[in-house]
Motif scaffolding. Structure first.
Motif, short mmCIF file in Angstrom:
data_model
loop_
_atom_site.label_atom_id
_atom_site.label_comp_id
_atom_site.label_asym_id
_atom_site.label_seq_id
_atom_site.Cartn_x
_atom_site.Cartn_y
_atom_site.Cartn_z
N VAL A 101 0.84 -1.19 0.00
CA VAL A 101 0.00 0.00 0.00
C VAL A 101 0.88 1.24 0.00
O VAL A 101 1.78 1.38 0.85
N THR A 102 0.65 2.18 -0.95
CA THR A 102 1.49 3.36 -1.08
C THR A 102 0.94 4.57 -0.33
O THR A 102 1.68 5.51 -0.06
N GLU A 103 -0.35 4.60 -0.06
CA GLU A 103 -0.99 5.65 0.74
C GLU A 103 -2.05 4.97 1.61
O GLU A 103 -2.51 3.88 1.28
N ASN A 104 -2.42 5.59 2.71
CA ASN A 104 -3.49 5.01 3.52
C ASN A 104 -4.68 4.68 2.63
O ASN A 104 -5.13 5.53 1.86
N LEU A 105 -5.16 3.47 2.70
CA LEU A 105 -6.09 2.96 1.69
C LEU A 105 -7.29 2.28 2.35
O LEU A 105 -7.13 1.38 3.19
N ARG A 106 -8.48 2.69 1.93
CA ARG A 106 -9.70 2.09 2.47
C ARG A 106 -9.92 0.70 1.88
O ARG A 106 -9.88 0.52 0.67
N LEU A 107 -10.18 -0.24 2.77
CA LEU A 107 -10.54 -1.60 2.38
C LEU A 107 -12.04 -1.71 2.56
O LEU A 107 -12.57 -1.43 3.65
N ARG A 108 -12.76 -2.11 1.51
CA ARG A 108 -14.22 -2.01 1.49
C ARG A 108 -14.89 -3.35 1.23
O ARG A 108 -14.28 -4.29 0.71
#
Length: 336
Positions: A31-38
């Motif tokens: 992950v390269t940026e804070n990323l929402r897992l949905r």
């Protein structure tokens, strides 16, 4: 019903495995940026958790492209790998799955982890990478009774990829399974699976298709938990099931067992024609609860990973409730 179910299942798997994209199935990403897992778009794409930059995930499925913040990329279904954290630095359990936008993922070197099967079914006996293929042989010992021949590949061959036939199934034959051979073509990113079998005194190989019962190390041991006076062996199992219950909610517990702590309340589907609520299950206990008669199931809801008993879960499709390799092979070959 069984035939239609398997055709649809294999069709969905093929679509997911060979989708045209810069991504590949089972590719390791960071992950390269804070990323929402949905959750899925059909469930409103609710946020499961927010992965911290640097967390590792593995691609499981690839869907359509979309442009977000000027970046065009696919939506991908991913499995969180070990040592991942959320945006607040809290642990995100290995095996949590969800959808995310692929524009904030980069390929990374795969981790070298030997999955633990405690020398039981699924144990990797050998693995060879010759530059063109990855050839993996797994232990799998099981006896099945052959059922409907109309939709089975009924031929046993003397060796893998041989056109020669040494036996053809008959209904009600009793077959022993010994090994699963997974042969992955590195260039095409496609797989062929053969099963080593024996019927009577005849031993050989049966072509199973492009999908292994142990895809992505299904049923590997993830951890062992002591709670409610019992030891629970936690195994990886990824699938979608509907949650029903006698009340509007079911308690999500911090550990398997009725004596564990409730950390959240999960909404259930209603039995009288109202909307159905599905959950992605991540893991299953090898042991069943002696009182409830079912295994404990791990899910993640609103950022909290915990346990509910499988008595509240059901599958809409035909076939076995849990997609364990043993259950699926028994169902595929006979289902007696």
């Amino acid at each position: 019903m069984k035939k239609l179910f398997l055709v649809l299942l294999l069709g969905l798997m093929v679509m997911g495995l060979y989708s045209a994209s810069r991504f590949k199935v089972y590719q390791d990403m960071v992950v390269t940026e804070n990323l929402r897992l949905r959750t899925s778009k059909y469930d409103g794409r609710k946020v499961i958790t927010v992965l911290n930059k640097g967390s590792r995930v593995k691609i499981i499925e690839i869907k359509d492209e979309e442009e977000i913040d000027g970046i065009k990329s696919n939506w991908v279904y991913v499995e969180v790998q070990r040592n991942a954290t959320d945006k607040d630095g809290n642990e995100v359990k290995y095996g949590v799955c969800g959808w995310c936008f692929g524009g904030y993922l980069e390929e990374t070197t795969p981790s070298v982890v030997i999955p633990d099967y405690n020398n039981g079914n699924g144990t990797i006996i050998s693995e060879i990478n010759n530059g063109k293929q990855i050839i993996r042989i797994r232990k799998h010992e099981q006896k099945v009774k052959i059922g409907d021949l109309m939709w089975l590949d009924t031929k046993i061959h003397p060796s893998i990829d041989s056109a020669d036939v040494i036996y053809s199934f008959k209904e009600k034959d009793k077959m022993e399974i010994f090994e699963i051979h997974e042969i992955w073509d590195i260039e095409t990113n496609k797989q062929k699976v053969w099963i080593k079998v024996k019927i009577g005194e005849i031993s050989g190989f049966l072509y199973y298709g492009g999908y292994s019962p142990y895809e992505n190390n299904t049923m590997e041991i993830m951890e062992v938990i002591n709670s409610s006076g019992k030891t629970w062996t936690v195994r990886k199992l990824t699938q979608t099931l509907a949650l029903f219950g006698p009340e509007d909610t079911v308690g999500l517990r911090d550990k398997p067992g009725e004596d564990s702590k409730i950390i959240a309340y999960v909404p259930t589907s209603y039995k009288n024609g109202n909307s159905q609520i599905n959950f992605e299950i991540e893991a299953i206990t090898e042991e069943k609860d002696s009182e409830k008669g079912d295994c404990w199931i791990r899910i993640t809801y609103n950022g909290k990973t915990g346990w509910i008993n499988g008595e509240y879960l059901s599958a809409e499709r035909g076939g076995p409730k849990y997609k364990t390799p043993e259950a699926y092979l028994d169902f595929h070959f006979g289902g007696y």
